[in-house]
Design a protein around this motif. Structure first.
Motif, PDB file in Angstrom:
ATOM      1  N   PRO A  70       6.677 -27.207 -11.214  1.00  0.00           N
ATOM      2  CA  PRO A  70       6.720 -27.677  -9.821  1.00  0.00           C
ATOM      3  C   PRO A  70       8.144 -27.925  -9.316  1.00  0.00           C
ATOM      4  CG  PRO A  70       5.033 -28.867 -11.066  1.00  0.00           C
ATOM      5  CD  PRO A  70       5.843 -28.103 -12.060  1.00  0.00           C
ATOM      6  N   ILE A  71       9.044 -28.289 -10.211  1.00  0.00           N
ATOM      7  CA  ILE A  71      10.435 -28.525  -9.821  1.00  0.00           C
ATOM      8  C   ILE A  71      11.108 -27.202  -9.479  1.00  0.00           C
ATOM      9  CG2 ILE A  71      12.684 -29.325 -10.670  1.00  0.00           C
ATOM     10  CD1 ILE A  71      11.059 -31.335 -12.408  1.00  0.00           C
ATOM     11  N   ARG A  72      10.879 -26.187 -10.313  1.00  0.00           N
ATOM     12  CA  ARG A  72      11.495 -24.884 -10.051  1.00  0.00           C
ATOM     13  C   ARG A  72      10.957 -24.286  -8.751  1.00  0.00           C
ATOM     14  NH1 ARG A  72      10.124 -24.521 -15.510  1.00  0.00           N
ATOM     15  NH2 ARG A  72       8.543 -22.918 -15.156  1.00  0.00           N
ATOM     16  N   VAL A  73       9.655 -24.443  -8.512  1.00  0.00           N
ATOM     17  CA  VAL A  73       9.068 -23.934  -7.267  1.00  0.00           C
ATOM     18  C   VAL A  73       9.717 -24.620  -6.069  1.00  0.00           C
ATOM     19  CG1 VAL A  73       6.971 -23.839  -5.873  1.00  0.00           C
ATOM     20  CG2 VAL A  73       6.866 -23.274  -8.306  1.00  0.00           C
ATOM     21  N   LEU A  98      17.602 -16.883 -10.508  1.00  0.00           N
ATOM     22  CA  LEU A  98      16.582 -16.862  -9.455  1.00  0.00           C
ATOM     23  C   LEU A  98      17.253 -17.283  -8.157  1.00  0.00           C
ATOM     24  CD1 LEU A  98      13.614 -18.507 -11.392  1.00  0.00           C
ATOM     25  CD2 LEU A  98      13.776 -16.126 -10.677  1.00  0.00           C
ATOM     26  N   ASP A  99      17.483 -16.302  -7.303  1.00  0.00           N
ATOM     27  CA  ASP A  99      18.143 -16.534  -6.025  1.00  0.00           C
ATOM     28  C   ASP A  99      17.106 -16.401  -4.918  1.00  0.00           C
ATOM     29  OD1 ASP A  99      19.610 -16.514  -3.682  1.00  0.00           O
ATOM     30  OD2 ASP A  99      21.119 -15.111  -4.413  1.00  0.00           O
ATOM     31  N   PRO A 100      16.796 -17.506  -4.217  1.00  0.00           N
ATOM     32  CA  PRO A 100      15.753 -17.440  -3.192  1.00  0.00           C
ATOM     33  C   PRO A 100      16.034 -16.407  -2.108  1.00  0.00           C
ATOM     34  CG  PRO A 100      16.891 -19.559  -3.132  1.00  0.00           C
ATOM     35  CD  PRO A 100      17.367 -18.847  -4.348  1.00  0.00           C
ATOM     36  N   ALA A 101      17.292 -16.042  -1.929  1.00  0.00           N
ATOM     37  CA  ALA A 101      17.641 -15.069  -0.890  1.00  0.00           C
ATOM     38  C   ALA A 101      17.265 -13.638  -1.272  1.00  0.00           C
ATOM     39  CB  ALA A 101      19.135 -15.136  -0.596  1.00  0.00           C
ATOM     40  N   THR A 102      17.048 -13.401  -2.568  1.00  0.00           N
ATOM     41  CA  THR A 102      16.781 -12.032  -3.008  1.00  0.00           C
ATOM     42  C   THR A 102      15.467 -11.888  -3.770  1.00  0.00           C
ATOM     43  OG1 THR A 102      18.056 -12.388  -5.048  1.00  0.00           O
ATOM     44  CG2 THR A 102      19.247 -11.519  -3.136  1.00  0.00           C
ATOM     45  N   LEU A 103      14.639 -12.927  -3.770  1.00  0.00           N
ATOM     46  CA  LEU A 103      13.377 -12.847  -4.514  1.00  0.00           C
ATOM     47  C   LEU A 103      12.470 -11.762  -3.938  1.00  0.00           C
ATOM     48  CD1 LEU A 103      12.375 -16.604  -5.072  1.00  0.00           C
ATOM     49  CD2 LEU A 103      13.370 -15.009  -6.733  1.00  0.00           C
ATOM     50  N   THR A 104      11.811 -11.046  -4.828  1.00  0.00           N
ATOM     51  CA  THR A 104      10.875  -9.997  -4.411  1.00  0.00           C
ATOM     52  C   THR A 104       9.425 -10.462  -4.497  1.00  0.00           C
ATOM     53  OG1 THR A 104      10.893  -9.104  -6.660  1.00  0.00           O
ATOM     54  CG2 THR A 104      12.453  -8.158  -5.082  1.00  0.00           C
ATOM     55  N   VAL A 105       9.219 -11.683  -4.983  1.00  0.00           N
ATOM     56  CA  VAL A 105       7.882 -12.278  -5.064  1.00  0.00           C
ATOM     57  C   VAL A 105       7.987 -13.702  -4.540  1.00  0.00           C
ATOM     58  CG1 VAL A 105       7.177 -10.852  -7.032  1.00  0.00           C
ATOM     59  CG2 VAL A 105       8.239 -13.085  -7.445  1.00  0.00           C
ATOM     60  N   PRO A 106       6.872 -14.333  -4.178  1.00  0.00           N
ATOM     61  CA  PRO A 106       6.933 -15.711  -3.673  1.00  0.00           C
ATOM     62  C   PRO A 106       7.499 -16.674  -4.716  1.00  0.00           C
ATOM     63  CG  PRO A 106       4.794 -14.718  -3.212  1.00  0.00           C
ATOM     64  CD  PRO A 106       5.495 -13.776  -4.133  1.00  0.00           C
ATOM     65  N   PRO A 107       8.148 -17.747  -4.265  1.00  0.00           N
ATOM     66  CA  PRO A 107       8.712 -18.733  -5.203  1.00  0.00           C
ATOM     67  C   PRO A 107       7.687 -19.284  -6.193  1.00  0.00           C
ATOM     68  CG  PRO A 107       9.551 -19.132  -3.010  1.00  0.00           C
ATOM     69  CD  PRO A 107       8.508 -18.073  -2.868  1.00  0.00           C
ATOM     70  N   THR A 108       6.440 -19.438  -5.757  1.00  0.00           N
ATOM     71  CA  THR A 108       5.412 -19.965  -6.663  1.00  0.00           C
ATOM     72  C   THR A 108       5.193 -19.046  -7.853  1.00  0.00           C
ATOM     73  OG1 THR A 108       3.771 -18.931  -5.212  1.00  0.00           O
ATOM     74  CG2 THR A 108       4.163 -21.297  -4.939  1.00  0.00           C
ATOM     75  N   GLU A 109       5.453 -17.759  -7.661  1.00  0.00           N
ATOM     76  CA  GLU A 109       5.334 -16.807  -8.768  1.00  0.00           C
ATOM     77  C   GLU A 109       6.649 -16.679  -9.530  1.00  0.00           C
ATOM     78  OE1 GLU A 109       3.701 -13.028  -7.587  1.00  0.00           O
ATOM     79  OE2 GLU A 109       2.406 -13.959  -6.081  1.00  0.00           O
ATOM     80  N   ALA A 110       7.743 -16.561  -8.800  1.00  0.00           N
ATOM     81  CA  ALA A 110       9.050 -16.340  -9.424  1.00  0.00           C
ATOM     82  C   ALA A 110       9.431 -17.470 -10.373  1.00  0.00           C
ATOM     83  CB  ALA A 110      10.118 -16.180  -8.348  1.00  0.00           C
TER      84      ALA A 110
END
Length: 241
Positions: A70-73, A98-110
């Motif tokens: 939950p913290i990483r999400v 893990l860069d939120p600007a370049t994620l290819t999947v939702p944060p909950t998955e990444a």
């Protein structure tokens, strides 16, 4: 206390806490040998997110364990950069970026360690940004900030690598998130390569610890040749000594 005596004392506390968590049913079955997942991890993440050091942090290094998911999400949703170690540091580039600007999947998955292994870019310490906040898991921790992991020693090596690379300093906060039953009154044994935590966050409270105790870097005499040979970055670093 001898090295073997210290190891035995640490393991006795781990065994007691694992048994307690299962007996009190505050964690799913199967915690033995692991950084425990515990019920209340989301509330713990919420409590951490209220703290000034979280709100100021732009770069977070987190363990990949489920208790800290939950913290990483939250970190990714809020636009923070997250580093996670590659399992057992077993790659030449030992961290996931893990860069939120370049994620290819939702944060909950990444934020899941399994998904991160497939979508995150691996990175070496030479290309990492300074870390504002370290989130670590623990099996047990006391109010002086002495923690016990599951016994493999990877968290200590990760912190030492960041210290050696100048990526963390006294201003970097180290926090562990645990169930309140993992906070023990024991005088836990420490070795010179162990780091202390600055804060303990549970679903119910925030505990400030001190004084800060951290290794100055890697202590090669504390690492077995087998451990060094299994971690490529250590092999490379030792060859330069």
């Amino acid at each position: 206390m001898t090295s073997s005596g210290t190891d035995q004392a640490k393991q006795a506390v781990r065994e007691r806490v694992w048994a307690l968590l299962e007996r009190e049913r505050v964690a799913p079955p199967g915690v033995y040998g692991r950084i425990p997942t515990f019920f209340g991890a989301e509330a713990t993440a919420d409590r951490l997110a209220e703290l000034p050091m979280w709100q100021a942090a732009q770069v977070i290094k987190s363990v990949p364990d489920k208790a800290q998911l939950p913290i990483r999400v939250r970190a990714l949703v809020e636009g923070r950069l997250v580093y996670m170690a590659v399992p057992k540091l077993a790659e030449e580039l030992p961290f996931y970026l893990l860069d939120p600007a370049t994620l290819t999947v939702p944060p909950t998955e990444a934020a899941s360690s399994k998904v991160a292994a497939t979508v995150a870019r691996k990175i070496g310490v030479d290309n990492m940004r300074p870390v504002d906040l370290i989130v670590c898991g623990s099996v047990a921790v006391n109010r002086h900030g002495v923690r016990l992991g599951k016994g493999a020693g990877y968290s200590d090596i990760e912190v030492a690598l960041l210290q050696e690379a100048g990526l963390i300093g006294p201003e970097t906060t180290i926090v562990t998130t645990v169930h309140s039953l993992q906070v023990v009154d024991d005088e836990l044994p420490e070795t010179k390569h162990d780091f202390s935590v600055d804060l303990i966050v549970t679903p119910n409270e925030v505990i400030e610890c001190g004084p800060q105790r951290r290794p100055q870097g890697l202590y090669w005499d504390s690492l077995s040749q087998e451990k060094i040979d299994a971690i490529p970055i250590l092999v490379a670093m030792k060859s330069c000594l």
